[in-house]
Design an enzyme around this catalytic site. Structure first.
Site, PDB file in Angstrom:
ATOM      1  N   ASP A   1       0.836  -1.201   0.000  1.00 38.92           N
ATOM      2  CA  ASP A   1       0.000   0.000   0.000  1.00 38.92           C
ATOM      3  C   ASP A   1       0.878   1.261   0.000  1.00 38.92           C
ATOM      4  O   ASP A   1       1.860   1.339   0.741  1.00 38.92           O
ATOM      5  CB  ASP A   1      -0.873  -0.026   1.259  1.00 38.92           C
ATOM      6  CG  ASP A   1      -1.920   1.067   1.268  1.00 38.92           C
ATOM      7  OD1 ASP A   1      -2.793   1.060   0.387  1.00 38.92           O
ATOM      8  OD2 ASP A   1      -1.867   1.939   2.156  1.00 38.92           O
ATOM      9  N   GLU A  52      14.478 -15.166   0.518  1.00 40.16           N
ATOM     10  CA  GLU A  52      14.863 -16.207   1.475  1.00 40.16           C
ATOM     11  C   GLU A  52      13.890 -17.379   1.418  1.00 40.16           C
ATOM     12  O   GLU A  52      14.179 -18.462   1.898  1.00 40.16           O
ATOM     13  CB  GLU A  52      14.819 -15.661   2.913  1.00 40.16           C
ATOM     14  CG  GLU A  52      15.955 -14.767   3.296  1.00 40.16           C
ATOM     15  CD  GLU A  52      15.646 -14.092   4.641  1.00 40.16           C
ATOM     16  OE1 GLU A  52      14.750 -14.564   5.381  1.00 40.16           O
ATOM     17  OE2 GLU A  52      16.296 -13.069   4.911  1.00 40.16           O
TER      18      GLU A  52
HETATM   19  C1  NOJ Z   1      -4.460   2.941  -0.969  1.00 42.90           C
HETATM   20  C2  NOJ Z   1      -5.595   2.035  -0.652  1.00 42.90           C
HETATM   21  O1  NOJ Z   1      -5.911   1.303  -1.812  1.00 42.90           O
HETATM   22  C3  NOJ Z   1      -6.728   2.924  -0.196  1.00 42.90           C
HETATM   23  O2  NOJ Z   1      -7.933   2.218  -0.083  1.00 42.90           O
HETATM   24  C4  NOJ Z   1      -6.330   3.554   1.109  1.00 42.90           C
HETATM   25  O3  NOJ Z   1      -7.325   4.480   1.487  1.00 42.90           O
HETATM   26  C5  NOJ Z   1      -5.000   4.305   0.977  1.00 42.90           C
HETATM   27  N1  NOJ Z   1      -4.014   3.562   0.246  1.00 42.90           N
HETATM   28  C6  NOJ Z   1      -4.425   4.594   2.343  1.00 42.90           C
HETATM   29  O4  NOJ Z   1      -3.972   3.403   2.925  1.00 42.90           O
END
Ligand code: NOJ
Length: 553
Positions: free
Chosen positions: A210, A259
């Site tokens: 993310d 790993e």
């Molecule tokens: C991207 C994620 O896909 C989204 O849903 C989220 O709100 C933001 N990152 C923050 O984590």
């Protein structure tokens, strides 16, 4: 380490994999509380096997106050009780492997929840404490520190800083409940390598990273310049995104992934200004894939599509990474609606995506042709960006409405009771049950396409497409193994002077096109299956508007 069971030991499985995104809250409800969960996912794994995908990416199911649908993680090693237990997660992984499916989990390293133990301690221990060094705490500007430390704005709207009663401000690129980690701190780096190992030891096949482009901030946290951001080659350079230092993080993660046996991978959610900048995340000692948001953001226009396909492939080739393709996810308007509202076009877009070299991502429900739900009442909305932006922006709930599985009425087999977001009253014809076995349905189109993709590995192979001459508004390209894909992006039927071969699959009838149907959720048009299809033309072939055809030469 969990055995990989029936998952084929092939290396590089991910290079042409079709990966299905499950948004756990909205996939299937196993315990009847109206919220999707791990038991629900587990019960539907055979559906995903039958659909024909290679892997499943699970959006976060970790312990979380759910300020941002689970992207605010309070404990990276625990399952939120609303989704189940760690034993449930292990069961999902084991069952998936038994079915020949790989599992990719989300990892959220840019920020945690304000309820994470580290942040609670940082708040409690006060200014100057060691605990605050793991986050970005600063004094404010202005005579009394009453102004935020810099001009950064949250992605969800409003300042990216929140002030605590003790006077200090902390950084959050997203909601105030999502404080950003300080990735210069060795404890943060160590903790995330340990979290990776925790999930790898449980047997996951990879991670979706993310905000992969956000971890490292420019030294000194400089102002963006109030909209006058630095420009590099015409692109805005933000001091909190796509900083070069972020690549050190992924080099160290790659050594951890390597790993483990079995080709464990990581896919970056990295919003960068260019495909070339994205490719930097995919150098051989960094991550494996990145989402292709440049493709997702391209409209239904033949020259634009051709350009973004070429740019994507050209950018990935030097680093040896596969291109990826995606049309929908839990953050954007579903592509059926985004591309103009016609199911025909959504189906055509899907067949185009699945004929391109590399890996493709399917978002749950797109295989049913689900449209965006655009009329959710404000009082049921949960997306934090909706509230932070005063309802002007951030309409991410409309793509997160729980899936319809069966039956005539909500909750359409999602669970025993209601659903956490209301489902439309006219989804009965869109359920999995209603579409299964109907050769004209979008679900069967996806199943057939994925089956053909398995039987014709040339469809996903390599890193080039061979473009062929085609009328205006039509794309035509050859894939290895004598497969040709044509895409009519125009609003009119187009005559192909010479059909490029035998039709393998079409997103819509070829000749005698039926009128566009936008009133019913299911189009009246239908794909041509290999068995039913005969071209009864003497040479010419009429391809209806918004139609993609796969041909075998
Ligand atoms: C991207 C994620 O896909 C989204 O849903 C989220 O709100 C933001 N990152 C923050 O984590």
């Amino acid at each position: 380490m969990t055995d990989q069971h029936n998952v084929t030991p092939a290396t590089d499985w991910w290079r042409d994999a079709v990966i299905y995104q499950v948004y756990p809250r909205s996939f299937a409800d196993g315990n009847g509380d109206g919220m999707g969960d791990l038991a629900g996912i587990r019960s539907r794994l055979p559906y995903l096997r039958d659909l024909g995908v290679d892997a499943v990416w699970l959006s976060p199911f970790y312990a979380s106050p759910q300020a941002d649908g689970g992207y605010d993680v309070a404990d990276y090693r625990a399952i939120d009780p609303m989704f189940g237990t760690l034993a449930d997660a292990e069961a999902v992984i084991a069952d998936a492997h038994d079915l020949g499916l790989r599992i990719i989990v989300d990892i959220v390293p840019n920020h945690c929840s304000d309820q994470h133990e580290w942040f609670r301690r940082a708040v409690a221990e006060g200014p100057g404490s060691v605990a605050r060094e793991r986050f970005h705490f600063r004094k404010g500007r202005g005579d009394n520190g009453e102004l935020p430390p810099n001009d950064w704005e949250s992605i969800f709207g409003g300042p990216a800083w929140t002030r605590l009663p003790d006077g200090e401000w902390y950084l959050h690129l997203f909601a105030p409940e999502q404080p950003d980690f300080n990735w210069e701190h060795p404890a943060v780096q160590d903790e995330f390598r340990s979290i990776l190992r925790f999930w790898l030891d449980l047997g996951v096949d990879g991670f979706r990273v993310d905000v992969a482009h956000g971890l490292v901030k420019a030294a000194g946290l400089p102002d963006t310049g109030h909209g006058e951001q630095l420009k590099l080659l015409g692109h805005h350079v933000l001091p909190f995104f796509d900083q070069d230092g972020v690549h050190d993080v992924y080099r160290s993660w790659r050594t951890v992934l390597d790993e483990y046996e079995g080709d464990r991978i990581a896919v970056a959610e990295a919003w960068t200004p260019t495909a070339e900048r994205t490719a930097l995340y995919l150098r051989p000692d960094e991550l494996h894939q990145a989402f292709n948001f440049h493709y997702l953001n391209t409209g239904w226009d033949a020259p634009d599509l051709r350009a973004v396909i070429d740019e994507s492939l050209d950018a990935m080739r030097p680093v040896g990474a596969p291109a990826t393709w995606v049309l929908s996810n839990h953050d954007v308007v579903r592509h059926r609606t985004r591309l103009g509202g016609s199911l025909d076009r959504a189906r055509a877009a899907a067949l185009l995506m699945l004929a391109l070299p590399g890996s493709a991502y399917i978002y749950q429900g797109e295989e049913l042709g689900l449209p965006e739900v655009t009329d959710l009442p404000d009082d049921v909305r949960q997306d934090p960006s909706f509230f932070r932006a005063n309802g002007q922006d951030g309409l991410r709930d409309g793509c997160r409405v729980p899936l319809p599985w069966s039956g005539e009425l909500p909750p359409y087999g999602f669970g025993d009771t209601g659903t956490w977001l209301p489902q439309p009253a006219d989804w009965a014809r869109l359920t999995v049950q209603a579409q299964t076995g109907d050769p004209d349905s979008t679900l069967e189109l996806y199943r057939t396409a994925l089956d053909l993709r398995r039987r014709h590995p040339g469809l996903g192979a390599g890193n080039t497409v061979e473009w062929l001459d085609a009328p205006d508004g039509v794309l035509a390209f050859r894939r290895p193994g004598g497969l040709v894909c044509t895409v009519n992006t125009t609003q009119a039927a187009v005559t192909l002077p010479e059909p490029p071969g035998r039709v393998l699959l079409s997103s819509r009838h070829l000749s005698a096109p039926s009128p566009l149907s936008t009133s019913s959720p299911l189009s009246t048009s239908s794909p041509l299956s290999t068995s039913r299809h005969q071209l009864n033309t003497a040479g010419d072939c009429v391809v209806a508007a918004d139609t993609t055809v796969w041909w075998e030469e």
